[in-house]
Design a protein around this motif. Sequence first.
Motif, short mmCIF file in Angstrom:
data_model
loop_
_atom_site.label_atom_id
_atom_site.label_comp_id
_atom_site.label_asym_id
_atom_site.label_seq_id
_atom_site.Cartn_x
_atom_site.Cartn_y
_atom_site.Cartn_z
N LEU A 125 12.48 19.49 -27.47
CA LEU A 125 11.55 18.47 -27.95
C LEU A 125 11.12 17.62 -26.76
O LEU A 125 11.96 17.16 -25.99
N ALA A 126 9.84 17.40 -26.63
CA ALA A 126 9.31 16.52 -25.59
C ALA A 126 8.60 15.36 -26.26
O ALA A 126 7.77 15.56 -27.16
N ILE A 127 8.95 14.16 -25.84
CA ILE A 127 8.39 12.94 -26.44
C ILE A 127 7.79 12.09 -25.33
O ILE A 127 8.45 11.81 -24.33
N ASP A 128 6.55 11.68 -25.52
CA ASP A 128 5.95 10.66 -24.65
C ASP A 128 5.51 9.52 -25.55
O ASP A 128 4.63 9.69 -26.40
N ALA A 129 6.15 8.38 -25.38
CA ALA A 129 5.86 7.23 -26.23
C ALA A 129 5.37 6.08 -25.38
O ALA A 129 6.12 5.51 -24.58
N GLY A 130 4.09 5.76 -25.52
CA GLY A 130 3.50 4.65 -24.79
C GLY A 130 3.40 3.41 -25.65
O GLY A 130 3.86 3.38 -26.80
N ASN A 131 2.78 2.37 -25.11
CA ASN A 131 2.61 1.13 -25.87
C ASN A 131 1.67 1.30 -27.05
O ASN A 131 1.82 0.61 -28.06
N SER A 132 0.70 2.20 -26.93
CA SER A 132 -0.31 2.32 -27.98
C SER A 132 -0.22 3.60 -28.79
O SER A 132 -0.72 3.64 -29.93
N LEU A 181 10.00 7.18 -34.08
CA LEU A 181 10.08 8.44 -33.32
C LEU A 181 10.62 9.56 -34.20
O LEU A 181 10.14 10.70 -34.16
N ALA A 182 11.64 9.24 -35.00
CA ALA A 182 12.27 10.26 -35.84
C ALA A 182 11.27 10.85 -36.83
O ALA A 182 11.30 12.07 -37.11
N ARG A 183 10.40 10.02 -37.36
CA ARG A 183 9.40 10.53 -38.30
C ARG A 183 8.45 11.50 -37.61
O ARG A 183 8.06 12.53 -38.20
N LEU A 184 8.08 11.21 -36.38
CA LEU A 184 7.20 12.12 -35.65
C LEU A 184 7.90 13.41 -35.27
O LEU A 184 7.31 14.49 -35.28
N VAL A 185 9.17 13.29 -34.90
CA VAL A 185 9.95 14.49 -34.59
C VAL A 185 10.03 15.41 -35.81
O VAL A 185 9.87 16.63 -35.71
N ALA A 186 10.23 14.81 -36.98
CA ALA A 186 10.29 15.61 -38.21
C ALA A 186 8.94 16.29 -38.49
O ALA A 186 8.90 17.42 -38.97
N VAL A 192 16.34 17.46 -25.63
CA VAL A 192 15.32 16.46 -25.94
C VAL A 192 15.01 15.71 -24.66
O VAL A 192 15.91 15.18 -24.00
N ARG A 193 13.73 15.68 -24.32
CA ARG A 193 13.29 14.92 -23.16
C ARG A 193 12.35 13.84 -23.65
O ARG A 193 11.23 14.13 -24.09
N ALA A 194 12.79 12.60 -23.62
CA ALA A 194 12.02 11.49 -24.14
C ALA A 194 11.60 10.56 -23.01
O ALA A 194 12.46 9.99 -22.32
N CYS A 195 10.30 10.42 -22.80
CA CYS A 195 9.76 9.53 -21.78
C CYS A 195 9.12 8.36 -22.52
O CYS A 195 8.09 8.52 -23.18
N LEU A 196 9.75 7.19 -22.43
CA LEU A 196 9.46 6.10 -23.33
C LEU A 196 8.99 4.84 -22.60
O LEU A 196 9.63 4.40 -21.64
N ALA A 197 7.88 4.28 -23.07
CA ALA A 197 7.47 2.96 -22.59
C ALA A 197 8.53 1.95 -22.98
O ALA A 197 9.23 2.11 -23.98
N ASN A 198 8.64 0.91 -22.18
CA ASN A 198 9.60 -0.17 -22.43
C ASN A 198 11.05 0.25 -22.23
O ASN A 198 11.95 -0.54 -22.52
N VAL A 219 -4.97 14.18 -18.75
CA VAL A 219 -4.37 14.89 -19.86
C VAL A 219 -3.29 14.03 -20.49
O VAL A 219 -2.73 13.14 -19.86
N ARG A 220 -2.98 14.26 -21.74
CA ARG A 220 -1.95 13.48 -22.43
C ARG A 220 -0.62 13.60 -21.68
O ARG A 220 -0.18 14.71 -21.38
N PRO A 221 0.03 12.48 -21.41
CA PRO A 221 1.27 12.52 -20.61
C PRO A 221 2.41 13.30 -21.26
O PRO A 221 3.38 13.63 -20.58
N VAL A 222 2.31 13.60 -22.56
CA VAL A 222 3.37 14.41 -23.17
C VAL A 222 3.46 15.77 -22.49
O VAL A 222 4.52 16.43 -22.54
N LEU A 223 2.38 16.19 -21.82
CA LEU A 223 2.48 17.41 -21.00
C LEU A 223 3.60 17.26 -20.00
O LEU A 223 4.41 18.18 -19.81
N GLY A 224 3.66 16.11 -19.32
CA GLY A 224 4.71 15.90 -18.33
C GLY A 224 6.09 15.91 -18.94
O GLY A 224 7.03 16.48 -18.36
N ALA A 225 6.23 15.31 -20.12
CA ALA A 225 7.53 15.34 -20.81
C ALA A 225 7.90 16.78 -21.16
O ALA A 225 9.06 17.19 -21.04
N GLY A 226 6.89 17.57 -21.57
CA GLY A 226 7.16 18.97 -21.88
C GLY A 226 7.56 19.77 -20.65
O GLY A 226 8.46 20.61 -20.70
N LEU A 227 6.90 19.50 -19.52
CA LEU A 227 7.26 20.19 -18.28
C LEU A 227 8.68 19.81 -17.84
O LEU A 227 9.44 20.66 -17.36
#
Length: 319
Positions: A7-14, A50-55, A67-73, A291-299
């Motif tokens: 699972l790759a997660i990119d969570a920004g402020n928005s 986040l859990a709802r989106l993962v589901a 799980v690779r989670a790249c998270l703002a804050n 490109v959407r930064p979740v690409l980086g989390a996926g890589l």
Amino acid sequence: MGVRRALAIDAGNSKTDVILVDASGAVLGSARGGGFRPQTTGVREAVAGLARLVAAANPDGLPVEHVRACLANADLPAEEERLAAELSGWGRTVTVANDTFALLRAGLPDGAEPRGVAVVCGAGTNCAGLAPGGRVHRFAALGRLSGDWGGGVHLGEEALWWAARADDGRGEPTALEAALPAHFGLPSVPALIEALHLGTVPPSRRHELAPVLFAVAAAGDPVARSLVARQAEEVVTMARVALERLGLADEAARVVLGGGVLAARHPLLHDAVLSGLAERAPRAEPVVVTVRPVLGAGLLALDGMGAGVGACARLRGWF
């Protein structure tokens, strides 16, 4: 051996993106939702989002190796550790890092040891870098508390500050005085200040101030142009310091630029950043990532599974 998934997660402020990938680089599922703001909503509520989106990205509950989670804050190691504990059990292993590292990985070549820095200028600003041998440099990125300046929110506040002082006589004239309230259909700066204070213009619209600033700067207003120049200086300074701290200032290394403000490539800002880097970090190789930064989390997730450049190329192709 069964199919290996991450699972790759990119969570920004928005906004937040989640993808489920296998070791071949194929995307098996994806989901998108709102921003990740644990300091505002609380850690538990933010993680529940986040859990709802993962589901949604993995509706069948397929087993996940990593799980690779790249998270703002997640700005401090202690915050990364706490968030990793909150995500424990989502996969066999869990790694949490600041979302700047997702941007950095998206802008670096595949199959090579990391060598470069990333500067994010979106709602706020941040910078992080990696060098051979696992060396890391990062900034605390806690706003004025940690010496930061800039980002879309801050630029909007600065624009309104100068407009307010132009209106009441404490500051020099600027076209921002007319342009900012006009954008919201209001007759004056005092009317805009009142609307923002009372919530008639909701806080969620404050991000609209920054694009007005850039438009006024492009038209030649000296005050607006000075703010854009200051933002460029901050971007260049962060990149230069990170390169120096990593021992990369005299080597060919990428400077990855991203986030909404930099990805928009506003000519005044973009050209000033490139010229500043050319002067103060002449061997740097600037790259703008849109490109959407979740690409980086996926890589990063693929790297963690030991996938090769072919898997990385397949994932890049999906975006």
